[in-house]
Design a protein around this motif. Sequence first.
Motif, PDB file in Angstrom:
ATOM      1  N   MET A   1      59.975  37.663  44.483  1.00 19.05           N
ATOM      2  CA  MET A   1      58.827  37.076  43.791  1.00 19.05           C
ATOM      3  C   MET A   1      58.142  36.081  44.710  1.00 19.05           C
ATOM      4  O   MET A   1      58.733  35.099  45.121  1.00 19.05           O
ATOM      5  N   ALA A   2      56.904  36.354  45.015  1.00 20.46           N
ATOM      6  CA  ALA A   2      56.158  35.480  45.935  1.00 20.46           C
ATOM      7  C   ALA A   2      55.575  34.294  45.186  1.00 20.46           C
ATOM      8  O   ALA A   2      55.260  34.368  44.004  1.00 20.46           O
ATOM      9  N   THR A   3      55.437  33.187  45.905  1.00 20.39           N
ATOM     10  CA  THR A   3      54.756  32.007  45.364  1.00 20.39           C
ATOM     11  C   THR A   3      53.589  31.669  46.276  1.00 20.39           C
ATOM     12  O   THR A   3      53.662  31.860  47.485  1.00 20.39           O
ATOM     13  N   TYR A   4      52.513  31.170  45.669  1.00 13.20           N
ATOM     14  CA  TYR A   4      51.296  30.915  46.428  1.00 13.20           C
ATOM     15  C   TYR A   4      50.830  29.495  46.139  1.00 13.20           C
ATOM     16  O   TYR A   4      50.625  29.111  44.981  1.00 13.20           O
ATOM     17  N   GLU A   5      50.654  28.710  47.216  1.00 16.63           N
ATOM     18  CA  GLU A   5      50.236  27.322  47.039  1.00 16.63           C
ATOM     19  C   GLU A   5      48.795  27.221  46.581  1.00 16.63           C
ATOM     20  O   GLU A   5      48.411  26.284  45.894  1.00 16.63           O
ATOM     21  N   ASN A   6      47.969  28.187  46.968  1.00 15.25           N
ATOM     22  CA  ASN A   6      46.543  28.101  46.658  1.00 15.25           C
ATOM     23  C   ASN A   6      46.168  28.913  45.420  1.00 15.25           C
ATOM     24  O   ASN A   6      45.002  29.126  45.156  1.00 15.25           O
ATOM     25  N   GLU A 371      45.002  41.862  40.323  1.00  8.64           N
ATOM     26  CA  GLU A 371      44.132  41.914  41.502  1.00  8.64           C
ATOM     27  C   GLU A 371      43.420  43.258  41.598  1.00  8.64           C
ATOM     28  O   GLU A 371      42.239  43.338  41.961  1.00  8.64           O
ATOM     29  N   LYS A 372      44.129  44.325  41.256  1.00  5.32           N
ATOM     30  CA  LYS A 372      43.549  45.664  41.329  1.00  5.32           C
ATOM     31  C   LYS A 372      42.494  45.863  40.248  1.00  5.32           C
ATOM     32  O   LYS A 372      41.411  46.419  40.516  1.00  5.32           O
ATOM     33  N   LYS A 373      42.780  45.430  39.038  1.00 10.41           N
ATOM     34  CA  LYS A 373      41.880  45.672  37.915  1.00 10.41           C
ATOM     35  C   LYS A 373      40.678  44.728  37.903  1.00 10.41           C
ATOM     36  O   LYS A 373      39.562  45.122  37.553  1.00 10.41           O
ATOM     37  N   LEU A 374      40.921  43.459  38.256  1.00 11.26           N
ATOM     38  CA  LEU A 374      39.890  42.445  38.075  1.00 11.26           C
ATOM     39  C   LEU A 374      39.507  41.711  39.352  1.00 11.26           C
ATOM     40  O   LEU A 374      38.612  40.870  39.341  1.00 11.26           O
ATOM     41  N   GLY A 375      40.216  42.013  40.456  1.00  8.46           N
ATOM     42  CA  GLY A 375      39.931  41.315  41.695  1.00  8.46           C
ATOM     43  C   GLY A 375      40.300  39.844  41.636  1.00  8.46           C
ATOM     44  O   GLY A 375      39.750  39.022  42.376  1.00  8.46           O
ATOM     45  N   THR A 376      41.235  39.493  40.749  1.00 13.70           N
ATOM     46  CA  THR A 376      41.641  38.102  40.544  1.00 13.70           C
ATOM     47  C   THR A 376      43.058  37.891  41.043  1.00 13.70           C
ATOM     48  O   THR A 376      43.976  38.628  40.666  1.00 13.70           O
ATOM     49  N   THR A 377      43.243  36.903  41.908  1.00  9.44           N
ATOM     50  CA  THR A 377      44.574  36.570  42.404  1.00  9.44           C
ATOM     51  C   THR A 377      45.107  35.371  41.640  1.00  9.44           C
ATOM     52  O   THR A 377      44.461  34.332  41.569  1.00  9.44           O
ATOM     53  N   ILE A 378      46.285  35.547  41.037  1.00 10.08           N
ATOM     54  CA  ILE A 378      46.919  34.474  40.288  1.00 10.08           C
ATOM     55  C   ILE A 378      48.371  34.345  40.717  1.00 10.08           C
ATOM     56  O   ILE A 378      48.952  35.276  41.286  1.00 10.08           O
ATOM     57  N   ASN A 379      48.949  33.201  40.461  1.00 12.33           N
ATOM     58  CA  ASN A 379      50.377  32.977  40.666  1.00 12.33           C
ATOM     59  C   ASN A 379      51.026  33.044  39.294  1.00 12.33           C
ATOM     60  O   ASN A 379      51.223  32.036  38.628  1.00 12.33           O
ATOM     61  N   PHE A 380      51.333  34.262  38.846  1.00 12.78           N
ATOM     62  CA  PHE A 380      51.768  34.489  37.471  1.00 12.78           C
ATOM     63  C   PHE A 380      53.078  33.772  37.189  1.00 12.78           C
ATOM     64  O   PHE A 380      54.021  33.807  37.990  1.00 12.78           O
TER      65      PHE A 380
END
Length: 447
Positions: A1-6, A371-380
């Motif tokens: 599971m990746a984590t993203y600071e931004n 990201e695929k459906k909406l082009g939105t990147t989130i840290n779920f």
Amino acid sequence: MATYENREAFIPYRRRDIIRLCLEDGQLNSFDTKKFQDFCHILSAYYHFSFHQTMEIIKDNYVQFNPNTDIKIINKLTPEQYDEMESQVVNKFHHILERANYISLPRSIIKKALETKSLINLKSEVNFDDFDRCLCYYRGDTIKKISIKKFLFWRQEKTIEIFERIVLLIKFKEAAYFHGKKIKVKDLNFTPGKMYLYFYKDIPKSDIDLLFPNVTTSMTWKDRLLFGIPAIGAAIPLILRALPNILLLIAAILIFLNAQPLVEDLDIEQSKVRDLMPVLVATLSLGMALGGFAFKQYSKYKSKKIQFQKKVSDTLFFSNLANNDGVFQMLIDLAEEEECKEIILVYYHLLTSPVPLTPEQLDSRVEEWMEKKLGTTINFDIHGPLDNLANIRGKVHQNCNEVENTPEVPLLTYDEQGYCQLLSLDDSKAVIDYVWDNAFKYNAIAL
């Protein structure tokens, strides 16, 4: 599971749109499509009721601290009851903001932001000692370009950091604290002992100070130098020109004090000194010259202060979303919406996955799908919805006569390898329906 600071956990789409995207994904047949819609509907109803209970707890406890309330308290509270009510409000504040995917802003970052140069070059200060509590949450730490007017038609483009949403809770100290500082309570623009909540949008980091009711302003060191050095430079020739009048005024004062020898040392004609009119003219001329100069310098500072006050007014008016008890109402709606969106996404991807998934795999699957459906990147935030599904327990039964002996089961479990195990759509609906039916047990006949 990746984590993203931004990245943030906030899902910037409506719950209905998320459900529609799931249905349009083509992974459910016609029978399961209707069942999934029913599941989402009853799940949303269940969480609406759950957050309604949270709101009732807040209303019961915040009334003591609400500066705008017109409700009278019948029974006087003990110190223990007062502290317990305050704790209830603060705990629920934390709870709903975390459910709404807002991020706590540490005091150190707040102070750092206050030290950052504002768009209006004035020194502002916030006395945090005035607060019993000061809590701040935000969502959307982004960068925005703005255009600032410099001179006449020349505008400068500037990049600033902003918080798209920011929520502030301030509990002021009691009146005794301000009395101890020799401050009159009636002169304050807030009520001691009360709890203030503010909800704003699009606030520059350097302008966080505008949100605090006790913000004060003063000149920066640069302003003081720019104010003082030209003042001294302009005052010297002014004093030299006014020197004859100053000497005449001094001589008149000395004569009044019977200090004749000192008057002779000034080398001023006695007739001019004893004639009242020149003295009055000298006094008036000196007063007007020095007064006009002081007024001009002070007006420059006041102009900046008016600009600052206008900035405060514009921020409070145009960026304000809600205050005090209205903040809780909005946050409850946001938290309910976020909670349901997360659970629906988790449930859908577990339901449609051809292979069992671990929480880490599920987390990545949801993020990639968004990201695929909406082009939105989130840290779920995978753990929140998984815990919620695991904590919803109810009975699944085929015959009403078997209810009492049927054990309660959760919507989600884990096998020995750590893979998520989900109930079928029919059983999931039955579990939530059971929880909903048993929210109140006033009927003598148990279901």
